[in-house]
Design an enzyme around this catalytic site. Structure first.
Site, PDB file in Angstrom:
ATOM      1  N   MET A 150       0.830  -1.213   0.000  1.00 42.76           N
ATOM      2  CA  MET A 150       0.000   0.000   0.000  1.00 42.76           C
ATOM      3  C   MET A 150       0.861   1.259   0.000  1.00 42.76           C
ATOM      4  O   MET A 150       0.681   2.141  -0.827  1.00 42.76           O
ATOM      5  CB  MET A 150      -0.932   0.023   1.227  1.00 42.76           C
ATOM      6  CG  MET A 150      -2.130  -0.861   1.116  1.00 42.76           C
ATOM      7  SD  MET A 150      -3.023  -0.713  -0.434  1.00 42.76           S
ATOM      8  CE  MET A 150      -3.933   0.787  -0.202  1.00 42.76           C
ATOM      9  N   GLU A 170      -0.436  -2.891  10.878  1.00 47.37           N
ATOM     10  CA  GLU A 170      -1.561  -2.448  11.712  1.00 47.37           C
ATOM     11  C   GLU A 170      -1.228  -2.679  13.188  1.00 47.37           C
ATOM     12  O   GLU A 170      -1.723  -3.620  13.827  1.00 47.37           O
ATOM     13  CB  GLU A 170      -2.830  -3.203  11.292  1.00 47.37           C
ATOM     14  CG  GLU A 170      -3.320  -2.857   9.900  1.00 47.37           C
ATOM     15  CD  GLU A 170      -3.919  -1.457   9.797  1.00 47.37           C
ATOM     16  OE1 GLU A 170      -3.134  -0.484   9.770  1.00 47.37           O
ATOM     17  OE2 GLU A 170      -5.143  -1.340   9.748  1.00 47.37           O
ATOM     18  N   LYS A 195       2.250   2.936  15.202  1.00 48.34           N
ATOM     19  CA  LYS A 195       1.646   4.114  14.550  1.00 48.34           C
ATOM     20  C   LYS A 195       1.720   5.328  15.476  1.00 48.34           C
ATOM     21  O   LYS A 195       2.018   6.445  15.038  1.00 48.34           O
ATOM     22  CB  LYS A 195       0.195   3.820  14.154  1.00 48.34           C
ATOM     23  CG  LYS A 195       0.101   2.858  12.975  1.00 48.34           C
ATOM     24  CD  LYS A 195      -1.333   2.562  12.590  1.00 48.34           C
ATOM     25  CE  LYS A 195      -1.444   1.369  11.668  1.00 48.34           C
ATOM     26  NZ  LYS A 195      -1.114   1.570  10.281  1.00 48.34           N
ATOM     27  N   SER A 220      -6.746   0.594   8.174  1.00 50.39           N
ATOM     28  CA  SER A 220      -8.105   0.194   7.827  1.00 50.39           C
ATOM     29  C   SER A 220      -8.791  -0.418   9.035  1.00 50.39           C
ATOM     30  O   SER A 220      -9.970  -0.724   8.985  1.00 50.39           O
ATOM     31  CB  SER A 220      -8.086  -0.796   6.665  1.00 50.39           C
ATOM     32  OG  SER A 220      -7.352  -1.927   7.042  1.00 50.39           O
ATOM     33  N   HIS A 224      -7.771   6.547   3.447  1.00 56.45           N
ATOM     34  CA  HIS A 224      -7.833   5.106   3.218  1.00 56.45           C
ATOM     35  C   HIS A 224      -7.899   4.821   1.725  1.00 56.45           C
ATOM     36  O   HIS A 224      -8.922   5.045   1.081  1.00 56.45           O
ATOM     37  CB  HIS A 224      -9.042   4.516   3.952  1.00 56.45           C
ATOM     38  CG  HIS A 224      -9.084   3.032   3.906  1.00 56.45           C
ATOM     39  ND1 HIS A 224     -10.236   2.308   3.771  1.00 56.45           N
ATOM     40  CD2 HIS A 224      -8.081   2.121   3.959  1.00 56.45           C
ATOM     41  CE1 HIS A 224      -9.946   1.029   3.737  1.00 56.45           C
ATOM     42  NE2 HIS A 224      -8.652   0.883   3.847  1.00 56.45           N
ATOM     43  N   ASN A 244      -6.589  -1.112  -2.727  1.00 52.01           N
ATOM     44  CA  ASN A 244      -5.616  -1.882  -3.490  1.00 52.01           C
ATOM     45  C   ASN A 244      -6.309  -2.523  -4.704  1.00 52.01           C
ATOM     46  O   ASN A 244      -7.357  -3.152  -4.514  1.00 52.01           O
ATOM     47  CB  ASN A 244      -5.059  -2.962  -2.546  1.00 52.01           C
ATOM     48  CG  ASN A 244      -3.939  -3.757  -3.160  1.00 52.01           C
ATOM     49  OD1 ASN A 244      -3.362  -3.366  -4.164  1.00 52.01           O
ATOM     50  ND2 ASN A 244      -3.663  -4.905  -2.566  1.00 52.01           N
ATOM     51  N   GLU A 257     -11.180   7.005   0.988  1.00 53.92           N
ATOM     52  CA  GLU A 257     -12.040   7.389   2.107  1.00 53.92           C
ATOM     53  C   GLU A 257     -11.245   8.363   2.976  1.00 53.92           C
ATOM     54  O   GLU A 257     -10.135   8.038   3.421  1.00 53.92           O
ATOM     55  CB  GLU A 257     -12.433   6.154   2.918  1.00 53.92           C
ATOM     56  CG  GLU A 257     -13.396   5.237   2.174  1.00 53.92           C
ATOM     57  CD  GLU A 257     -13.720   3.957   2.934  1.00 53.92           C
ATOM     58  OE1 GLU A 257     -14.864   3.502   2.886  1.00 53.92           O
ATOM     59  OE2 GLU A 257     -12.801   3.393   3.582  1.00 53.92           O
ATOM     60  N   ASN A 301     -15.500  -1.350   3.477  1.00 55.06           N
ATOM     61  CA  ASN A 301     -15.370  -2.673   4.080  1.00 55.06           C
ATOM     62  C   ASN A 301     -16.624  -3.046   4.860  1.00 55.06           C
ATOM     63  O   ASN A 301     -17.036  -4.201   4.906  1.00 55.06           O
ATOM     64  CB  ASN A 301     -14.152  -2.725   5.007  1.00 55.06           C
ATOM     65  CG  ASN A 301     -12.862  -2.807   4.202  1.00 55.06           C
ATOM     66  OD1 ASN A 301     -12.899  -3.094   3.014  1.00 55.06           O
ATOM     67  ND2 ASN A 301     -11.739  -2.537   4.831  1.00 55.06           N
TER      68      ASN A 301
END
Ligand code: 3H9
Length: 656
Positions: free
Chosen positions: A327, A401, A406, A428, A449, A452, A461, A499
Site C-alpha cells: 500500500m 496495523e 503508529k 483500515s 484510506h 488496493n 475514504e 469494508n
C-alpha cells in the site's frame, strides 16, 4: 464595410475583421466550462442566420469558431437539461433543431474552422466536426472525444455519422463505444483534426491561414472506409458486439449495442447514419440506465466540492510516505505519477527497492515519453532516514496495523513536520482516535484510506475522527483530488464505509457456498445483477486472510470449523497463493460450468441485500453524511452496478 447585424447573445461573441474573417467565440457566462444548452444553441441559430446573410452579401470570407474559456472548447451538450427532455416529442424536436443547425453550418460556402484547445467533448466535438476544418492545440490539456457512452447514450448531434466520415468506421466506432478521450495528436492521426499547433496563442493565426487558403478537411480514404462496405460490415458489427459483451451486458448498458445496430444498418453511408441517430438516441436518453449514469456523473462532480475552494485552496508539492509495503509503496508511486515530489521511508533500502521497481513499471505503463518517465522516477526518492518529513506537505503512514508503532510514528512526525502539513494514516482497522489521542494536536491526524490496487481504484475514504475540524477534512479531500482520486468523507467507525458494506455481502455468499451452493453460480448471479465480479471471486482476490481480519474487526469472526477457516489454515489464501475457493492460474480463477438457474439476476439481487442494508445503516449512523455520498462511495469502492445509480437509489427504485 457594411454594418454587421448580429442578434443579441449571452454565450457567443462575434467580430468581423478587416479581412472578412468572422471570429465567433463561445464563452458561456457564469460557467467554468462551455456547454451547449438549449439557450446557447438557439443563440447560435440566430448567429448562423446572420452569417448566411453576410455570406450572401459577400462581406464574410470565413468563420473561425473558438472558445474564450481557459478550460477548453466545449464540454458537450448541457447534461443538467437532460431530465427536462423526458418527453420523446420534446427531445426529438431538440435533436432535429440541433441537426438542422449543424447542417447549416456545414453548408456555409465560406470556410468554417474550429480552433480547439482543452476539452472538446460530446456535442462540442460534434459541432467541431460540422466545421470544415479543425485546428487543435497539441498540449497535455487538449482532449477530444465522445464520453456519451458513460452517460448511457451515444452522440446525438450527428457525431456518429460525421466521425465515421472523417476517421473511418473502425476508429470512429472505437472512440464512441469506449468513450476514450483522445489527445490532439491521436485525433490528428485518425483524421478527426486537420492541423496541430503547439500553443493556444497560435490557434487564431492558424485558423486565419486555413480560412484564407480555403482549406477543407479530407474525408477518410477508401481503405479506411472499406470495413463498412458490403457484407464486411455485418462481420465487423459482430466483432464489435463480442467486444462490447466482454465489458457490459446489453440489458444493463444498451447504448453500445444500439450504436452497433445503427452502424450495421448505415455504417457505409455517413448521412444515413446521422439521420438514423435520433430514433435510437431517444429511448437511450430516456432509459433508467442513462438517468442513473447521469446521476453518477453529478454525484462524482459533487465529490470535488468537498475540498478547500477559493483563496484558501491548498497546494501540495511534497508527500512523505512511511512504509514501503504494497500500500505505502503504491501510494508513493501514484503521488509521484501525479506530479508530486515523494519521499518513501522504510527501515532499509531492501524494503524500499521493490516499491521503486513497481513504481517504475507503473510510470512506464502510464507515461508516454522517456523524459516523462525519468522525471517521475526522479520525483520518487527512497528515504531511510526520514529527512523528507520536514519538507512534506502531506505525510501518509502505511505501516503494519500496530497501534503502538503508529503512535510512535505520529509523535515523531508531529514534531518534525511543518505546522500546516497533513498527517494521515492509511489504517483500515485501528480507530483513528486511538492513534491521535496522545498527539499535542490530535486534530491534525486524519485517515486517508486508499484501496488496493491504488493505481486502479479511484476512491479514497477521508476518515474523520472526533478531533478533526471541518478544515482538516477539507484539506484531506483536497489532497485526494489533487492526486486525481475521488474522496468520500467517512466517520471513523469499524470498516469505514466500503469494508463495512462489502463484508456482510461477501460473508453471506461464503456462507451459502459452505451450505452447499455452487460458487460459480453465486458469482455468476452477482454479475448478472450488475456487480463487476462475484463475491467469492472477490474474496479470493482480496485474500482470505485479509477478509478474515476485516470480518473479525466488524464483529463477524469466521467459525473455526468452516471451510473458510480451513482454507486459511492450509495457507490457501486466494489469488495470491494460487488457491482459495478457486484455483488460480495466470491471475485468473479457474471456473467450472455454471449450473442453470431460473432467475440468476434475481439470485444476485438476493445476494446484494446485505450490502444494501449495510449501506442504509451506515447513513443512519452518520458514517457517511447522505444517501448520495453513500451511493457514490459504494459505486467507486465496490464497483456496485453504476447503471442502478448506487445501492440506495436501486432500493428506492425497487431494483435492489
Ligand atoms: C452530449 O454532449 C450528448 C450530445 O451528443 C447530444 C445531446 C442531446 N453539462 O468536472 P468539472 C459542469 S452529452 C453540464 O469540475 P473538470 C460540471 O458539472 C455530454 N454541466 O471540471 C461542473 O459543475 P459545478 C458529453 C457540465 O475540469 C463544472 O462544469 N460530455 C458539463 O474537472 C466544472 O466541471 C460529457 O460527458 C456538461 N456537459 O472536468 C463531459 N460538463 O461547478 C462531462 C461539465 O456546478 N464533463 N459540467 O460542479 C466532464 O467530463 C468534465 O466536466 C470535464 C471537465 C472533463 C469537461
Amino acid at each position: 464595410m457594411a454594418q454587421v447585424q448580429m442578434p443579441p447573445s449571452r454565450a457567443w461573441k462575434f467580430h468581423l475583421d478587416f479581412e472578412g474573417i468572422g471570429w465567433l467565440t463561445i464563452d458561456v457566462p457564469d460557467a467554468p466550462v462551455n456547454t451547449l444548452s438549449r439557450e446557447t444553441l438557439a443563440e447560435l441559430n440566430g448567429i448562423v442566420t446572420a452569417l448566411e446573410d453576410m455570406q450572401q452579401s459577400g462581406e464574410l470570407k470565413g468563420v473561425a469558431l473558438l472558445s474564450g474559456k481557459e478550460s477548453g472548447f466545449i464540454a458537450g451538450a448541457d447534461i443538467t437539461e437532460f431530465d427536462e427532455m423526458g418527453d420523446p416529442g420534446v427531445l426529438r424536436a431538440a435533436l432535429d433543431r440541433a441537426h438542422a443547425l449543424f447542417d447549416r453550418i456545414e453548408a456555409l460556402k465560406v470556410p468554417v474552422v474550429a480552433g480547439i484547445h482543452g476539452f472538446c467533448l460530446g456535442g462540442g466535438f460534434e459541432l467541431a466536426l460540422a466545421c470544415h476544418y479543425r485546428v487543435a492545440v497539441n498540449d497535455d490539456k487538449t482532449r477530444l472525444g465522445f464520453p456519451e457512452v458513460n452517460l448511457g447514450m451515444f452522440p446525438g448531434f450527428g457525431g456518429s455519422g460525421r466521425s465515421i466520415r472523417q476517421a473511418g468506421p473502425v476508429d470512429a466506432m472505437q472512440i464512441m463505444l469506449t468513450g476514450k478521450l483522445l489527445r490532439a495528436s491521436q485525433a490528428r492521426r485518425m483524421g478527426l483534426v486537420d492541423k496541430l499547433v503547439r500553443v493556444r496563442d497560435t490557434l487564431r493565426w492558424e485558423a486565419r491561414k486555413a480560412i484564407l487558403q480555403g482549406r477543407k478537411s479530407a474525408v477518410a480514404p477508401l481503405a479506411k472506409r472499406a470495413m463498412a462496405l458490403g457484407p464486411l460490415r455485418g462481420y465487423v458489427a459482430n466483432k464489435m458486439r463480442a467486444e462490447a459483451g466482454k465489458k457490459a451486458s446489453l440489458e444493463h448498458y444498451p447504448a453500445p449495442y444500439s450504436l452497433i445496430d445503427l452502424f450495421e444498418a448505415h455504417g457505409n453511408d455517413w448521412r444515413a447514419m446521422k439521420e438514423g441517430e435520433a430514433e435510437r438516441f431517444i429511448p437511450l436518453m430516456n432509459s433508467d440506465t442513462s438517468k442513473n449514469l447521469r446521476r453518477v456523473f453529478f454525484l462524482s462532480e459533487g465529490l470535488k466540492k468537498q475540498g478547500v475552494r477559493g483563496k484558501d485552496k491548498a497546494v501540495f508539492r511534497r508527500v512523505h510516505v512511511i512504509g514501503a509495503g504494497v500500500m505505502g509503496g503504491d501510494i508513493a508511486a501514484w503521488c509521484a505519477l501525479r506530479g508530486m515530489g515523494v519521499t518513501l521511508q522504510d527501515l532499509d533500502m531492501e524494503r524500499i527497492k521493490p516499491a521503486l521497481d513497481r513504481a517504475k513499471s507503473l510510470f512506464k505503463k502510464r507515461l508516454r515519453t522517456k523524459t516523462e518517465i525519468d522525471n517521475a522516477v526522479a520525483r520518487l526518492e527512497a528515504d531511510v532516514t526520514g529527512k523528507g518529513l520536514a519538507r512534506a506537505d502531506v505525510v501518509i503512514e502505511a505501516v503494519v496495523e500496530n497501534l503502538e508503532v503508529k503512535r510512535k510514528i505520529f509523535a515523531d512526525a508531529e514534531l518534525k513536520t511543518k505546522p500546516g502539513a497533513i498527517l494521515a494514516t492509511n489504517t483500515s482497522s485501528i480507530e483513528l482516535e486511538r492513534i491521535a489521542e496522545n498527539l499535542t494536536a490530535p486534530g491534525r491526524l486524519i485517515g486517508l484510506h486508499f484501496f488496493n490496487p491504488v493505481a486502479q481504484l479511484p476512491l479514497v475514504e477521508v476518515i474523520r475522527s472526533r478531533f478533526n475540524a471541518d478544515a482538516d477534512i477539507a484539506r484531506g479531500a483536497s489532497f485526494a483530488l489533487a492526486i486525481g482520486k475521488s474522496p468520500v468523507v467517512v466517520k471513523s467507525a469499524p470498516g469505514f464505509l466500503v469494508n463495512r458494506v462489502l463484508m456482510p455481502y461477501m460473508l453471506g455468499a461464503v456462507q451459502r457456498v459452505e451450505a452447499g451452493a455452487n460458487k460459480e453460480q453465486i458469482d455468476a448471479a452477482a454479475v448478472a445483477f450488475g456487480m463487476p465480479m462475484g463475491p467469492i471471486e472477490l474474496m479470493d482476490t482480496v485474500g482470505l486472510d485479509v477478509g478474515k481480519s476485516v470480518a473479525e474487526e466488524l464483529g463477524n469472526p469466521v467459525p473455526a470449523n468452516s471451510q473458510f477457516a480451513k482454507l486459511i489454515a492450509d495457507k490457501k489464501l486466494g489469488r495470491k497463493t494460487g488457491q482459495g475457493f478457486y484455483t488460480w492460474t495466470n491471475g485468473k480463477a479457474v471456473k467450472g460450468e455454471v449450473p442453470p438457474h431460473p432467475d440468476l439476476a434475481g439470485l444476485g439481487r438476493e445476494l446484494v441485500q446485505p450490502l444494501v442494508n449495510a449501506t442504509s445503516v451506515a447513513v443512519a449512523e452518520g458514517v457517511v453524511a447522505s444517501d448520495d455520498l453513500a451511493d457514490i462511495g459504494v459505486i467507486y469502492g465496490t464497483g456496485f452496478a453504476p447503471f442502478l445509480g448506487g445501492p440506495l437509489q436501486a432500493r428506492k427504485d425497487g431494483r435492489a
